[in-house]
Scaffold this active site. Sequence first.
Site, short mmCIF file in Angstrom:
data_model
loop_
_atom_site.label_atom_id
_atom_site.label_comp_id
_atom_site.label_asym_id
_atom_site.label_seq_id
_atom_site.Cartn_x
_atom_site.Cartn_y
_atom_site.Cartn_z
N LYS A 30 1.55 -0.93 0.12
CA LYS A 30 0.08 0.26 -0.01
C LYS A 30 0.78 1.10 0.03
O LYS A 30 1.52 1.15 0.64
CB LYS A 30 -1.10 -0.19 0.68
CG LYS A 30 -1.52 0.95 1.09
CD LYS A 30 -2.82 0.66 2.65
CE LYS A 30 -2.29 1.58 3.49
NZ LYS A 30 -2.28 3.47 3.76
N ASP A 59 -3.60 4.28 -2.23
CA ASP A 59 -4.71 4.88 -0.86
C ASP A 59 -3.98 6.07 -0.44
O ASP A 59 -3.42 7.42 -0.05
CB ASP A 59 -3.93 4.15 0.35
CG ASP A 59 -4.69 4.82 1.64
OD1 ASP A 59 -6.03 4.80 0.47
OD2 ASP A 59 -3.90 4.16 2.47
N LYS A 61 -7.30 8.35 -1.41
CA LYS A 61 -9.03 8.89 -1.39
C LYS A 61 -9.36 9.33 -2.17
O LYS A 61 -9.34 10.60 -1.34
CB LYS A 61 -8.52 8.52 0.72
CG LYS A 61 -7.64 7.48 1.17
CD LYS A 61 -8.11 7.56 2.28
CE LYS A 61 -7.64 6.52 3.86
NZ LYS A 61 -6.28 6.68 3.78
N ASP A 64 -12.93 14.50 -3.90
CA ASP A 64 -13.23 16.02 -5.28
C ASP A 64 -14.35 15.74 -5.82
O ASP A 64 -15.47 15.53 -5.90
CB ASP A 64 -12.61 15.96 -5.82
CG ASP A 64 -12.12 17.53 -6.00
OD1 ASP A 64 -12.81 18.81 -7.03
OD2 ASP A 64 -11.22 17.75 -6.34
N THR A 118 -10.80 4.64 9.38
CA THR A 118 -10.48 3.88 10.83
C THR A 118 -9.92 3.87 12.56
O THR A 118 -10.30 3.58 13.23
CB THR A 118 -10.32 2.45 10.93
OG1 THR A 118 -8.41 2.54 10.02
CG2 THR A 118 -10.61 1.32 10.43
N ARG A 208 2.27 -0.04 11.21
CA ARG A 208 3.47 -0.73 12.28
C ARG A 208 3.67 -1.69 12.55
O ARG A 208 5.29 -1.62 12.86
CB ARG A 208 2.89 0.66 13.24
CG ARG A 208 2.81 2.25 12.78
CD ARG A 208 2.43 2.58 12.91
NE ARG A 208 0.70 2.85 13.31
CZ ARG A 208 -0.15 4.05 13.47
NH1 ARG A 208 0.21 4.41 14.48
NH2 ARG A 208 -1.13 3.69 13.57
O1 C5P Z 1 -0.08 1.43 10.84
P1 C5P Z 1 -1.23 1.28 10.80
O2 C5P Z 1 -1.23 -0.36 10.86
O3 C5P Z 1 -2.43 1.90 11.93
O4 C5P Z 1 -1.96 1.50 9.30
C1 C5P Z 1 -2.90 1.21 8.42
C2 C5P Z 1 -2.95 1.69 7.67
O5 C5P Z 1 -4.02 2.09 6.00
C3 C5P Z 1 -1.61 3.82 7.26
O6 C5P Z 1 -1.37 3.43 5.67
C4 C5P Z 1 -3.42 4.40 7.03
O7 C5P Z 1 -3.76 5.36 6.47
C5 C5P Z 1 -4.24 3.30 6.13
N1 C5P Z 1 -5.65 3.70 6.58
C6 C5P Z 1 -6.42 3.31 7.49
N2 C5P Z 1 -7.94 3.64 7.67
C7 C5P Z 1 -8.54 3.58 6.91
C8 C5P Z 1 -8.01 4.17 5.17
C9 C5P Z 1 -6.50 3.97 5.13
O8 C5P Z 1 -5.63 3.65 8.70
N3 C5P Z 1 -9.98 3.99 6.99
#
Ligand code: C5P
Length: 227
Positions: A30, A59, A61, A64, A118, A208
């Site tokens: 991603k 990603d 998103k 617009d 999330t 992470r």
């Molecule tokens: O580090 P972590 O596992 O929390 O990363 C989640 C990834 O998913 C990040 O890149 C974040 O921008 C992305 N994301 C998210 N929630 C969403 C859409 C994308 O956490 N609804």
Amino acid sequence: MKLCVALDNDSMKENLALALTLKDYDIWLKVGFRSYIRDGKYFLEELKKINPNFKIFLDLKLYDIPNTMADAAQEISKLGVDMFNVHASAGKIAMKEVMNRIKDIPNRPLVLAVTALTSFDNESFKDIYNEDITEKATSFARDSYEAGLDGVVCSAFESLDIKNNISSDFITLTPGIRPFGEDAGDQQRVADINFAFEQHVDFIVVGRPIYKALNPSEVVKRILERL
Ligand code: C5P
């Protein structure tokens, strides 16, 4: 269920080094705002050079007016990525316009819509949308389905509801996954692999817990063994 690894490191060098350690795995990568804004198309090309079979989820998103979103979708489709996303709250007309613009492109990327981020809990979500998060996420998912999208980005807590109420074929991709119960960070609605399975999730996104691990390849291996 597929694993999508978020390449959210501080630099392109670190992201490419991470991709190199993961080159033998059947995974999705991603690429988010930060990397794409900084490293652009060149970064995508370098990832494909490491392993041409890596699947890439861009990603960005999109949110617009319909014509601008469709223009952007058309440009994204030329980048050779396998999936990208838009915000469902941009509305059904905008999503339809996006799909209409790219529908005839051979091997067009999959298009997902973000329902509720999330990082929202129910209260912070209600402050903006004035509706319950699960109900609104499902109604955003229905709009996306009716607009012809391939699936949604949602939390693991909404996936089964969406599958049951809309279509079992409609893709769910869930960030906020802590495969083995790792630290949640800023995510509010986190889930582990078992829960994602129970919720019939198609793609888990893990950031992470992988890129901050001492041995990311080992973590990916452990996750893939469970999938
Ligand atoms: O580090 P972590 O596992 O929390 O990363 C989640 C990834 O998913 C990040 O890149 C974040 O921008 C992305 N994301 C998210 N929630 C969403 C859409 C994308 O956490 N609804």
